[in-house]
Design an enzyme around this catalytic site. Sequence first.
Site, PDB file in Angstrom:
ATOM      1  N   ASP A 148       0.802  -1.220   0.000  1.00 15.67           N
ATOM      2  CA  ASP A 148       0.000   0.000   0.000  1.00 15.67           C
ATOM      3  C   ASP A 148       0.841   1.280   0.000  1.00 15.67           C
ATOM      4  O   ASP A 148       0.629   2.181  -0.814  1.00 15.67           O
ATOM      5  CB  ASP A 148      -0.935  -0.015   1.221  1.00 15.67           C
ATOM      6  CG  ASP A 148      -1.848   1.191   1.303  1.00 15.67           C
ATOM      7  OD1 ASP A 148      -1.367   2.269   1.722  1.00 15.67           O
ATOM      8  OD2 ASP A 148      -3.038   1.072   0.968  1.00 15.67           O
ATOM      9  N   VAL A 180      -5.211   2.529   0.076  1.00 11.42           N
ATOM     10  CA  VAL A 180      -5.185   2.069  -1.315  1.00 11.42           C
ATOM     11  C   VAL A 180      -5.628   0.607  -1.388  1.00 11.42           C
ATOM     12  O   VAL A 180      -6.345   0.207  -2.307  1.00 11.42           O
ATOM     13  CB  VAL A 180      -3.797   2.262  -1.948  1.00 11.42           C
ATOM     14  CG1 VAL A 180      -3.823   1.862  -3.423  1.00 11.42           C
ATOM     15  CG2 VAL A 180      -3.345   3.706  -1.809  1.00 11.42           C
ATOM     16  N   ASP A 181      -5.226  -0.194  -0.416  1.00 11.31           N
ATOM     17  CA  ASP A 181      -5.712  -1.573  -0.343  1.00 11.31           C
ATOM     18  C   ASP A 181      -7.235  -1.599  -0.235  1.00 11.31           C
ATOM     19  O   ASP A 181      -7.905  -2.377  -0.915  1.00 11.31           O
ATOM     20  CB  ASP A 181      -5.121  -2.288   0.883  1.00 11.31           C
ATOM     21  CG  ASP A 181      -3.750  -2.892   0.611  1.00 11.31           C
ATOM     22  OD1 ASP A 181      -3.564  -3.467  -0.474  1.00 11.31           O
ATOM     23  OD2 ASP A 181      -2.877  -2.789   1.473  1.00 11.31           O
ATOM     24  N   TYR A 182      -7.768  -0.760   0.634  1.00  8.88           N
ATOM     25  CA  TYR A 182      -9.215  -0.765   0.842  1.00  8.88           C
ATOM     26  C   TYR A 182      -9.938  -0.363  -0.440  1.00  8.88           C
ATOM     27  O   TYR A 182     -10.912  -1.004  -0.850  1.00  8.88           O
ATOM     28  CB  TYR A 182      -9.590   0.188   1.979  1.00  8.88           C
ATOM     29  CG  TYR A 182     -11.051   0.106   2.354  1.00  8.88           C
ATOM     30  CD1 TYR A 182     -11.502  -0.871   3.237  1.00  8.88           C
ATOM     31  CD2 TYR A 182     -11.985   0.973   1.801  1.00  8.88           C
ATOM     32  CE1 TYR A 182     -12.844  -0.977   3.566  1.00  8.88           C
ATOM     33  CE2 TYR A 182     -13.331   0.878   2.123  1.00  8.88           C
ATOM     34  CZ  TYR A 182     -13.746  -0.096   3.009  1.00  8.88           C
ATOM     35  OH  TYR A 182     -15.081  -0.198   3.319  1.00  8.88           O
ATOM     36  N   GLY A 185      -9.809  -3.102  -2.960  1.00 11.87           N
ATOM     37  CA  GLY A 185     -10.790  -4.125  -2.631  1.00 11.87           C
ATOM     38  C   GLY A 185     -12.183  -3.749  -3.096  1.00 11.87           C
ATOM     39  O   GLY A 185     -12.928  -4.578  -3.621  1.00 11.87           O
TER      40      GLY A 185
END
Length: 409
Positions: A148, A180-182, A185
């Site tokens: 991230d 950014v991961d969220y 997703g």
Amino acid sequence: MSALPLSGIRILDLTRVLAGPLSAQMLADLGADVIKIERPGTGDDARAFGPPYLKDPDGRANNNNSFYLCANRNKKSVTVNIASAEGQEIIRELARDCDVFMENYKVGDLKRYRLDYETIRSLNPGIIYCSVTGFGQTGPYAPRAGYDAIFQAMGGLMSVTGHMDGEPGAGPMKVGPSIVDYMTGMNSSIGILAALYHRKANGGVGQHIDVCLLDTVIASLSHWAQIYLLNGQSPPRRGTWGNGGMPAGVFRCADGELMLVAGNDGQFSRACAVLGAPELATNPKFVKNNDRVTNGKEIMAIFAGLFLKHTVAHWLEALENAGVPAGPVNDFAHVFADPQVRSRGMEVKTEHPFESHLSLIRNALTFSGTPVKDYRYPPLLGEHTAEVLASRLGYDAAKLDALKRQGVI
């Protein structure tokens, strides 16, 4: 009450860490049957990302930490060694009757195991195969790994986050959580849902979805990136200052801080009245929002001096009564104690083998007809291996025992 929106959808989840697991969790919350594939012995990499961990009944070390717990509820955990030929065959067998195959391995890694899109599609032509990577399936950086924070830096987010130049601590700054991961997703979930609809509406055709963190963070910069595309100039870091209406930012009060956003001229005028300086609303330098943006440092400095006169509670009540958006700067203790957050039920409880009332964050979607009410605890490593392989593939106890002795499961 109707069944959950994704009841009947089967998902094989080979993702690890955060972006992919968050997406699979979202789909599981909505009713999909999600089988999470983990490495025997160690499991999802997230399980080793450090404390805090749940304490098991005997006080022994375990692999159920906050990083894993936040992204894996409502799933079944099946341990399979995909580096073995037998493990690869198990994955292919499971994929035959799944609707969705999710993975976040480096580009090309699964091809050597014959678990790539082309192979899985040959077994199941209707499969929706979602690949989540750092840089995407194409381009010169495609083979690279990343996390991230790397994408916050490379995608431009850090360049516009942090204290303004000239202030103490100025310089690029990472956003606290793995944002950014969220967002990746969420994009993965949107892509999968769109592909499922397309398949249903257009004759059962599956497809490969390519989602990556770099594309996601650039797209998320929206109007900030658009400034550069419009005039060729990168916007400066603005600290807590707002991105549109002015004045907007964190202001120190007599006993703490609050965030204010005067998003239009009417709100600005009412804020001036609350602060005891109504004349500011008719000052030619501040009458229109564009004027206040141009003279941002001056109006922000004036407001900063006025806010120091009273407490946070005093100002929040007065601003709310005047219809001016403002809020306290909360830590997590204040967030989960907030009456609005409590009324929305953002903290949910579930029974866990190690914790009778484990707290989780509820799914942020609220449906009138198909509400998300089932929050099954994030599974223990390999908890459902025997159940799934017996029910889905017909493996008997002898075969399961042999596979376990061989280290396949």
